[in-house]
Design a protein around this motif. Structure first.
Motif, PDB file in Angstrom:
ATOM      1  N   ARG A 210      -1.187 -14.819  23.661  1.00  0.00           N
ATOM      2  CA  ARG A 210      -0.528 -14.594  22.371  1.00  0.00           C
ATOM      3  C   ARG A 210      -1.290 -15.198  21.195  1.00  0.00           C
ATOM      4  NH1 ARG A 210       4.883 -12.814  22.375  1.00  0.00           N
ATOM      5  NH2 ARG A 210       4.993 -13.541  20.221  1.00  0.00           N
ATOM      6  N   GLU A 211      -1.943 -16.351  21.394  1.00  0.00           N
ATOM      7  CA  GLU A 211      -2.510 -17.049  20.241  1.00  0.00           C
ATOM      8  C   GLU A 211      -3.997 -17.374  20.373  1.00  0.00           C
ATOM      9  OE1 GLU A 211      -1.186 -17.678  17.426  1.00  0.00           O
ATOM     10  OE2 GLU A 211       0.865 -17.060  17.827  1.00  0.00           O
ATOM     11  N   MET A 212      -4.313 -18.211  21.351  1.00  0.00           N
ATOM     12  CA  MET A 212      -5.631 -18.831  21.361  1.00  0.00           C
ATOM     13  C   MET A 212      -6.760 -17.844  21.619  1.00  0.00           C
ATOM     14  SD  MET A 212      -4.808 -21.727  20.467  1.00  0.00           S
ATOM     15  CE  MET A 212      -6.438 -22.444  20.508  1.00  0.00           C
ATOM     16  N   GLY A 213      -6.517 -16.842  22.426  1.00  0.00           N
ATOM     17  CA  GLY A 213      -7.571 -15.868  22.695  1.00  0.00           C
ATOM     18  C   GLY A 213      -8.024 -15.164  21.431  1.00  0.00           C
ATOM     19  N   ALA A 214      -7.052 -14.614  20.690  1.00  0.00           N
ATOM     20  CA  ALA A 214      -7.392 -13.910  19.450  1.00  0.00           C
ATOM     21  C   ALA A 214      -7.909 -14.872  18.386  1.00  0.00           C
ATOM     22  CB  ALA A 214      -6.163 -13.158  18.938  1.00  0.00           C
ATOM     23  N   MET A 215      -7.270 -16.032  18.276  1.00  0.00           N
ATOM     24  CA  MET A 215      -7.648 -16.976  17.220  1.00  0.00           C
ATOM     25  C   MET A 215      -9.075 -17.509  17.428  1.00  0.00           C
ATOM     26  SD  MET A 215      -6.793 -18.636  14.487  1.00  0.00           S
ATOM     27  CE  MET A 215      -5.000 -18.608  14.366  1.00  0.00           C
ATOM     28  N   MET A 216      -9.379 -17.968  18.631  1.00  0.00           N
ATOM     29  CA  MET A 216     -10.700 -18.551  18.863  1.00  0.00           C
ATOM     30  C   MET A 216     -11.796 -17.494  18.788  1.00  0.00           C
ATOM     31  SD  MET A 216      -9.927 -21.594  18.937  1.00  0.00           S
ATOM     32  CE  MET A 216     -11.628 -22.097  19.060  1.00  0.00           C
ATOM     33  N   THR A 217     -11.505 -16.291  19.253  1.00  0.00           N
ATOM     34  CA  THR A 217     -12.500 -15.214  19.127  1.00  0.00           C
ATOM     35  C   THR A 217     -12.757 -14.890  17.663  1.00  0.00           C
ATOM     36  OG1 THR A 217     -11.716 -14.305  21.217  1.00  0.00           O
ATOM     37  CG2 THR A 217     -13.070 -12.879  19.851  1.00  0.00           C
ATOM     38  N   ALA A 218     -11.699 -14.872  16.858  1.00  0.00           N
ATOM     39  CA  ALA A 218     -11.879 -14.601  15.425  1.00  0.00           C
ATOM     40  C   ALA A 218     -12.706 -15.689  14.758  1.00  0.00           C
ATOM     41  CB  ALA A 218     -10.510 -14.480  14.756  1.00  0.00           C
ATOM     42  N   VAL A 219     -12.475 -16.942  15.121  1.00  0.00           N
ATOM     43  CA  VAL A 219     -13.247 -18.039  14.518  1.00  0.00           C
ATOM     44  C   VAL A 219     -14.724 -17.931  14.910  1.00  0.00           C
ATOM     45  CG1 VAL A 219     -13.579 -20.541  14.531  1.00  0.00           C
ATOM     46  CG2 VAL A 219     -11.274 -19.595  14.357  1.00  0.00           C
ATOM     47  N   VAL A 220     -14.973 -17.617  16.185  1.00  0.00           N
ATOM     48  CA  VAL A 220     -16.368 -17.475  16.621  1.00  0.00           C
ATOM     49  C   VAL A 220     -17.046 -16.315  15.897  1.00  0.00           C
ATOM     50  CG1 VAL A 220     -17.834 -16.879  18.586  1.00  0.00           C
ATOM     51  CG2 VAL A 220     -15.982 -18.531  18.867  1.00  0.00           C
ATOM     52  N   LEU A 221     -16.363 -15.190  15.782  1.00  0.00           N
ATOM     53  CA  LEU A 221     -16.977 -14.036  15.123  1.00  0.00           C
ATOM     54  C   LEU A 221     -17.106 -14.244  13.616  1.00  0.00           C
ATOM     55  CD1 LEU A 221     -15.624 -10.870  16.953  1.00  0.00           C
ATOM     56  CD2 LEU A 221     -17.668 -12.224  17.364  1.00  0.00           C
ATOM     57  N   LEU A 309       4.265  -7.051  26.660  1.00  0.00           N
ATOM     58  CA  LEU A 309       4.491  -7.197  25.219  1.00  0.00           C
ATOM     59  C   LEU A 309       3.674  -8.350  24.640  1.00  0.00           C
ATOM     60  CD1 LEU A 309       6.145  -5.823  23.027  1.00  0.00           C
ATOM     61  CD2 LEU A 309       7.936  -7.532  23.406  1.00  0.00           C
ATOM     62  N   ASP A 310       3.528  -9.414  25.413  1.00  0.00           N
ATOM     63  CA  ASP A 310       2.698 -10.532  24.945  1.00  0.00           C
ATOM     64  C   ASP A 310       1.232 -10.102  24.804  1.00  0.00           C
ATOM     65  OD1 ASP A 310       4.852 -12.367  24.948  1.00  0.00           O
ATOM     66  OD2 ASP A 310       4.654 -12.582  27.122  1.00  0.00           O
ATOM     67  N   ILE A 311       0.772  -9.306  25.752  1.00  0.00           N
ATOM     68  CA  ILE A 311      -0.621  -8.835  25.671  1.00  0.00           C
ATOM     69  C   ILE A 311      -0.810  -7.927  24.458  1.00  0.00           C
ATOM     70  CG2 ILE A 311      -2.400  -7.508  26.874  1.00  0.00           C
ATOM     71  CD1 ILE A 311      -1.129  -8.411  29.501  1.00  0.00           C
ATOM     72  N   VAL A 364       1.713 -15.067   9.340  1.00  0.00           N
ATOM     73  CA  VAL A 364       2.557 -13.925   8.973  1.00  0.00           C
ATOM     74  C   VAL A 364       3.012 -13.174  10.221  1.00  0.00           C
ATOM     75  CG1 VAL A 364       2.572 -11.700   7.781  1.00  0.00           C
ATOM     76  CG2 VAL A 364       1.519 -13.696   6.692  1.00  0.00           C
ATOM     77  N   TYR A 365       2.097 -12.969  11.157  1.00  0.00           N
ATOM     78  CA  TYR A 365       2.459 -12.283  12.409  1.00  0.00           C
ATOM     79  C   TYR A 365       3.485 -13.091  13.195  1.00  0.00           C
ATOM     80  CZ  TYR A 365      -0.744  -8.321  12.445  1.00  0.00           C
ATOM     81  OH  TYR A 365      -1.372  -7.130  12.184  1.00  0.00           O
ATOM     82  N   ALA A 366       3.377 -14.431  13.165  1.00  0.00           N
ATOM     83  CA  ALA A 366       4.352 -15.254  13.889  1.00  0.00           C
ATOM     84  C   ALA A 366       5.758 -15.031  13.350  1.00  0.00           C
ATOM     85  CB  ALA A 366       3.952 -16.729  13.767  1.00  0.00           C
ATOM     86  N   VAL A 367       5.869 -14.938  12.029  1.00  0.00           N
ATOM     87  CA  VAL A 367       7.182 -14.697  11.423  1.00  0.00           C
ATOM     88  C   VAL A 367       7.684 -13.298  11.776  1.00  0.00           C
ATOM     89  CG1 VAL A 367       8.405 -14.511   9.230  1.00  0.00           C
ATOM     90  CG2 VAL A 367       6.697 -16.315   9.555  1.00  0.00           C
ATOM     91  N   ASN A 370       8.612 -12.981  15.494  1.00  0.00           N
ATOM     92  CA  ASN A 370       9.852 -13.721  15.763  1.00  0.00           C
ATOM     93  C   ASN A 370      11.057 -12.926  15.283  1.00  0.00           C
ATOM     94  OD1 ASN A 370      11.290 -16.328  16.443  1.00  0.00           O
ATOM     95  ND2 ASN A 370      11.833 -16.130  14.275  1.00  0.00           N
ATOM     96  N   ALA A 371      10.913 -12.289  14.099  1.00  0.00           N
ATOM     97  CA  ALA A 371      12.022 -11.468  13.590  1.00  0.00           C
ATOM     98  C   ALA A 371      12.272 -10.257  14.481  1.00  0.00           C
ATOM     99  CB  ALA A 371      11.720 -11.032  12.159  1.00  0.00           C
ATOM    100  N   LEU A 372      11.212  -9.719  15.062  1.00  0.00           N
ATOM    101  CA  LEU A 372      11.356  -8.543  15.938  1.00  0.00           C
ATOM    102  C   LEU A 372      11.795  -8.927  17.349  1.00  0.00           C
ATOM    103  CD1 LEU A 372       8.162  -6.516  14.904  1.00  0.00           C
ATOM    104  CD2 LEU A 372      10.533  -6.088  14.236  1.00  0.00           C
ATOM    105  N   GLY A 373      11.764 -10.211  17.665  1.00  0.00           N
ATOM    106  CA  GLY A 373      12.155 -10.657  19.003  1.00  0.00           C
ATOM    107  C   GLY A 373      11.078 -10.455  20.050  1.00  0.00           C
ATOM    108  N   TRP A 374       9.826 -10.346  19.615  1.00  0.00           N
ATOM    109  CA  TRP A 374       8.717 -10.154  20.562  1.00  0.00           C
ATOM    110  C   TRP A 374       8.288 -11.492  21.149  1.00  0.00           C
ATOM    111  CZ3 TRP A 374       4.818  -5.917  18.682  1.00  0.00           C
ATOM    112  CH2 TRP A 374       5.531  -4.717  18.469  1.00  0.00           C
TER     113      TRP A 374
END
Length: 374
Positions: A210-221, A309-311, A364-367, A370-374
């Motif tokens: 949900r978080e670290m994979g996308a976040m760390m890849t974005a920071v590296v790129l 859904l998490d993926i 923003v995506y976290a909010v 969370n509102a969508l219940g994902w």
């Protein structure tokens, strides 16, 4: 070539009644030393005039022109008449053409907090307007490419996909594996106190997917690909290659921006899937080493928590982060100053902007999720 016997640059002052003759001597070179204008002895009191002339066998380059121009500026500031009729004509012409920016020291005016706030606001408004214009051009180019995909530069896009995707696998894999290791160690500290060792699999799985994979890849790129985009485009702008494209009627967005954006937007989700696998593998290795959790038990426990859904959530973030990194790199590259300093500034700004926007988008995506219940 300057010989060792060549006399150094020097100035001799000869009082002449109410004025002073300044005689230029020696060899004047940019690499050599020059007399300090502030300590030139012009006699007691302020002379009425200063007359400059050459001694015999004077050799000079632009260092003498700059020296004389500054000397003239100081004399005129002190209301001393400057006489240069005895100097060669080319010297007088060059002194007259010397820009004032080189002669007058830059003054740093102190501004108040309200003025500073106003300047910052004005700068942000100008950058916001420029960013909106960039997004507008990007939207127009995207629509045009969608209508006529045969005109899209697919070869350039494939080359960029290789550069930002396949070539980034080693660094993305290493960072993701170490992030998984770190998360496993951190989770084990808490979970072992309550006998919940097995739940480290849930922690690693959810965090990476949900978080670290996308976040760390974005920071590296952002540091690798975003900076490269900005530096490439800024260098092309400094070499007037972008101006040449516009002169021949080509749109720089179609040639330079869209292939890079599409490549990064497509490769980012694939890199995130790869990063998730390596991160989970790192956590699995630590769980086996310090918690004695077999990989099979780790995987079974993780699948009870991590859903499709998490993926999908992580992949949506990945595509967005990829577009942000590409857009930041291209924007700062095209808006860079056309010089070497501008190239460095563009690369730095691209990295900082990309990481900042990625974090904002993640919040923003976290909010939203969370509102969508994902």
């Amino acid at each position: 070539m300057l010989s060792h016997a060549a006399p150094p640059a020097a100035v001799e002052t000869l009082p002449q009644g109410e004025g002073v003759d300044v005689v230029i001597r020696g060899v004047w070179r940019l690499q050599g030393t020059r007399p300090n204008q502030a300590v030139i002895d012009v006699g007691a009191g302020k002379p009425a005039w200063i007359r400059t002339r050459f001694a015999e066998d004077v050799q000079w380059d632009t260092s003498l022109v700059l020296w004389l121009a500054k000397f003239k500026s100081h004399a005129e500031a002190a209301s001393i008449q400057w006489i240069d009729t005895d100097l060669p004509g080319e010297i007088r012409t060059l002194i007259a053409a010397a820009p004032k920016a080189f002669l007058e020291p830059k003054s740093r005016e102190l501004v108040g907090p309200l003025t500073t706030l106003g300047l910052i606001t004005h700068d942000l408004a100008a950058k916001g307007k420029d960013m909106v214009q960039f997004l507008g051009e990007l939207a127009i180019g995207t629509v045009a490419a969608a209508k006529r995909p045969q005109r899209f530069r697919w070869n350039d896009c494939l080359w960029e996909m290789q550069q930002c995707g396949a070539m980034a696998l080693p660094i993305v894999g290493l960072v993701s594996f170490l992030v998984g290791v770190t998360l496993a160690y951190t989770g084990a500290i808490i979970l072992r106190q309550y006998g919940g060792d097995i739940y480290v699999a849930d922690l690693i799985g959810l965090s990476m997917v949900r978080e670290m994979g996308a976040m760390m890849t974005a920071v590296v790129l952002a540091g690798r690909t975003g900076a490269a985009f900005a530096a490439q485009l800024a260098n092309m702008k400094a070499n007037e290659e972008i101006d040449a494209l516009e002169t021949f009627g080509f749109k720089p967005f179609d040639f330079l921006v869209l292939p890079r954006m599409v490549a990064l937007g497509l490769m980012m989700p694939m890199l995130v899937v790869y990063a998730n696998l390596l991160g989970i593998l790192g956590g699995m290795a630590i769980a086996l080493a310090i918690l004695n959790i077999p990989p099979t038990a780790f995987f079974v426990e993780m699948t009870t928590t991590v859903s499709l859904l998490d993926i999908v959530t992580g992949l949506i973030k990945a595509a967005t982060f990829g577009l942000i990194v590409g857009m930041s790199g291209c924007y700062h590259g095209l808006r860079a100053e056309p010089n070497a300093q501008g190239v460095g500034k563009a690369a730095t700004s691209a990295v900082v902007t990309a990481i900042l926007l990625v974090i904002v988008a993640d919040a923003v995506y976290a909010v939203i999720f969370n509102a969508l219940g994902w």
